[in-house]
Design a protein around this motif. Structure first.
Motif, PDB file in Angstrom:
ATOM      1  N   ARG A 115       0.723  -1.271   0.178  1.00 16.99           N
ATOM      2  CA  ARG A 115      -0.013  -0.083  -0.063  1.00 16.99           C
ATOM      3  C   ARG A 115       1.040   1.207   0.109  1.00 16.99           C
ATOM      4  O   ARG A 115       0.677   2.043   0.958  1.00 16.99           O
ATOM      5  N   PRO A 116       1.781   1.504  -0.839  1.00 16.61           N
ATOM      6  CA  PRO A 116       2.719   2.606  -0.828  1.00 16.61           C
ATOM      7  C   PRO A 116       1.676   3.769  -1.051  1.00 16.61           C
ATOM      8  O   PRO A 116       0.778   3.715  -1.789  1.00 16.61           O
ATOM      9  N   GLN A 117       2.421   4.915  -0.810  1.00 19.16           N
ATOM     10  CA  GLN A 117       1.575   6.284  -0.743  1.00 19.16           C
ATOM     11  C   GLN A 117       1.908   7.067  -2.075  1.00 19.16           C
ATOM     12  O   GLN A 117       1.368   7.937  -2.191  1.00 19.16           O
ATOM     13  N   SER A 118       2.700   6.362  -2.916  1.00 13.05           N
ATOM     14  CA  SER A 118       3.062   7.016  -4.429  1.00 13.05           C
ATOM     15  C   SER A 118       3.657   6.149  -5.052  1.00 13.05           C
ATOM     16  O   SER A 118       4.157   5.172  -4.769  1.00 13.05           O
ATOM     17  N   LEU A 119       3.643   6.654  -6.510  1.00 12.41           N
ATOM     18  CA  LEU A 119       4.423   5.596  -7.350  1.00 12.41           C
ATOM     19  C   LEU A 119       6.026   5.422  -7.078  1.00 12.41           C
ATOM     20  O   LEU A 119       6.557   4.462  -7.230  1.00 12.41           O
ATOM     21  N   ARG A 120       6.498   6.486  -6.649  1.00 12.88           N
ATOM     22  CA  ARG A 120       7.893   6.553  -6.214  1.00 12.88           C
ATOM     23  C   ARG A 120       8.136   5.682  -5.168  1.00 12.88           C
ATOM     24  O   ARG A 120       9.164   4.904  -5.237  1.00 12.88           O
ATOM     25  N   ALA A 121       7.512   5.830  -4.244  1.00 15.70           N
ATOM     26  CA  ALA A 121       7.405   4.642  -2.940  1.00 15.70           C
ATOM     27  C   ALA A 121       7.512   3.330  -3.629  1.00 15.70           C
ATOM     28  O   ALA A 121       8.165   2.346  -3.021  1.00 15.70           O
ATOM     29  N   SER A 122       6.361   3.050  -4.501  1.00 18.16           N
ATOM     30  CA  SER A 122       6.391   1.494  -4.815  1.00 18.16           C
ATOM     31  C   SER A 122       7.570   1.078  -5.609  1.00 18.16           C
ATOM     32  O   SER A 122       7.943   0.058  -5.569  1.00 18.16           O
ATOM     33  N   VAL A 123       8.320   2.164  -6.438  1.00 18.13           N
ATOM     34  CA  VAL A 123       9.331   1.942  -7.028  1.00 18.13           C
ATOM     35  C   VAL A 123      10.682   1.483  -6.038  1.00 18.13           C
ATOM     36  O   VAL A 123      11.223   0.501  -6.180  1.00 18.13           O
ATOM     37  N   LEU A 124      10.743   2.507  -5.129  1.00 18.09           N
ATOM     38  CA  LEU A 124      11.575   2.189  -4.073  1.00 18.09           C
ATOM     39  C   LEU A 124      11.771   0.871  -3.439  1.00 18.09           C
ATOM     40  O   LEU A 124      12.600   0.151  -2.939  1.00 18.09           O
ATOM     41  N   MET A 125      10.291   0.499  -3.114  1.00 17.64           N
ATOM     42  CA  MET A 125       9.876  -0.797  -2.702  1.00 17.64           C
ATOM     43  C   MET A 125      10.295  -1.927  -3.481  1.00 17.64           C
ATOM     44  O   MET A 125       9.784  -3.361  -2.919  1.00 17.64           O
ATOM     45  N   GLY A 126      10.793  -1.924  -4.736  1.00 17.10           N
ATOM     46  CA  GLY A 126      10.821  -2.841  -5.665  1.00 17.10           C
ATOM     47  C   GLY A 126       9.576  -3.001  -6.481  1.00 17.10           C
ATOM     48  O   GLY A 126       9.793  -4.208  -7.224  1.00 17.10           O
ATOM     49  N   GLY A 127       8.841  -2.454  -6.478  1.00 17.69           N
ATOM     50  CA  GLY A 127       7.550  -2.747  -7.211  1.00 17.69           C
ATOM     51  C   GLY A 127       7.770  -2.753  -8.711  1.00 17.69           C
ATOM     52  O   GLY A 127       8.671  -1.543  -8.995  1.00 17.69           O
TER      53      GLY A 127
END
Length: 354
Positions: free
Chosen positions: A227-239
């Protein structure tokens, strides 16, 4: 030996740098918990720790430990312990006397300080190492001594600045187990800086993502991944999966079609789903491609690439104009050009801002 930590709207700018090291950064760490601060090199992670420790002065904002503002408190009086990537042990002292150092500085007798040092060496599984010199230790043992030395000072907050990054994977795993054991015994409040999301997930209760000095996301480990709060957060978590589209009345419309996203606000949005939540089925899918039900989505596609990544395979499937990434067991042989069905649980779908 733990206290609540708050950093409130910190700003920090270094002369000669075009961007701030920290920008309006706020974070709360509950007493006795561990938060991992995760971000790429140069994102402001170490600067944050140095400001908390009092080794750097913020340009604006506040640090509070146990409800007390630390802005005018000297570093040595903040009740903060810090362990760095390098152990920074005193080479002229024995292992025991390295750990006893803080007690000796506070006026304890040599005998008392050494007795307490043995207690903390036992805590980090180095009983019997007290008489050794620092040059007789392995890298992992050095870091254990550094942690024991920091804990012996009984800090309210323990700051770990990538302390395990120089160790090999097996030793790092051992250190994560050690950190669990330490937390069960003395429950320190911990801030762990790392650039390794696996380490962040393994060692912490919560994850804070930072980039360019800005807090992008803060949550428990599950939500940081799913449940990342942004697309960039998703990318940093390896999404790996991001499908652009728009939400109307709880439905995300994109090149994949209409996907239910309960609770998502109307407007443009990016649908993200973890690659490990995507299942690739072969010639006999459980659901017909292109269907949606209350439990799962199914899309027909063609395998475009297969890469072995250790114990898993990364499978890329072209579904019309959308390339989806899935993880699969390497024992399942997928062929480039093979027609497959991609199945995604409805609960794994999340929509974020661009």
């Amino acid at each position: 030996m733990s206290a609540e930590l708050e950093v409130v709207r910190l700003d920090k700018h270094f002369a000669g740098s075009p961007t701030p090291a920290l920008r309006d950064f706020s974070l709360h760490v509950a007493a006795g918990t561990c938060t991992a601060v995760l971000g790429p090199s140069g994102s402001g992670k170490s600067t944050l720790l140095r400001v908390i420790a009092g080794l750097e002065q913020a340009d604006a904002g506040h640090v509070r430990i146990g409800g007390r503002e630390m802005d005018e408190v000297d570093a040595e009086r903040r009740g903060v312990g810090m362990v760095f990537q390098r152990s920074l042990l005193f080479p002229h002292l024995s292992v025991r006397d390295n750990v006893a150092f803080s007690d000796r500085i506070r006026g304890a007798s040599k005998a008392r300080a050494r007795d307490r040092a043995e207690e903390y060496l036992g805590m980090v599984r180095l009983s019997g190492f007290g008489d050794r010199g620092v040059d007789e230790l392995s890298g992992g043992q050095e870091q254990r001594v550094a942690i024991a030395r920091a804990l012996a000072a009984e800090p309210a907050v323990l700051l770990l600045d990538e302390p395990f990054s120089a160790l090999d994977p097996a030793l790092r795993s051992d250190m994560h187990d050690l950190l669990d054991a330490v937390r069960s015994q003395v429950a320190p409040t911990i801030v762990l800086v790392t650039h390794d999301r696996d380490e962040a997930a393994r060692a912490s209760d919560r994850i804070a993502l930072i980039e360019h000095g800005v807090l992008l996301h803060e949550s428990d480990v599950h939500d940081a991944y799913r449940r990342p709060q942004s697309l960039r957060a998703s990318v940093l978590m390896g999404g790996r999966n991001a499908v652009r589209g728009a939400v109307r009345d709880g439905i995300h419309h994109s090149a994949l079609g209409a996907v239910p996203v309960p609770g998502a606000a109307d407007g443009t949005g990016v649908m993200v789903v973890r690659q490990e939540d995507v299942t690739v089925q072969g010639d006999e899918p459980r659901r017909a491609a292109g269907t949606v039900d209350s439990e799962a989505l199914a899309f027909g596609g063609v395998v475009e690439d297969v890469r072995i990544t250790g114990p898993r395979s990364e499978v890329q499937v072209r579904c019309g104009d959308v390339l989806l990434h899935a993880e699969d067991a390497p024992t399942r042989s997928r062929r480039i050009g093979e027609r497959v069905s991609v199945v995604i649980p409805v609960g794994a779908v999340h929509v974020v801002a661009e």
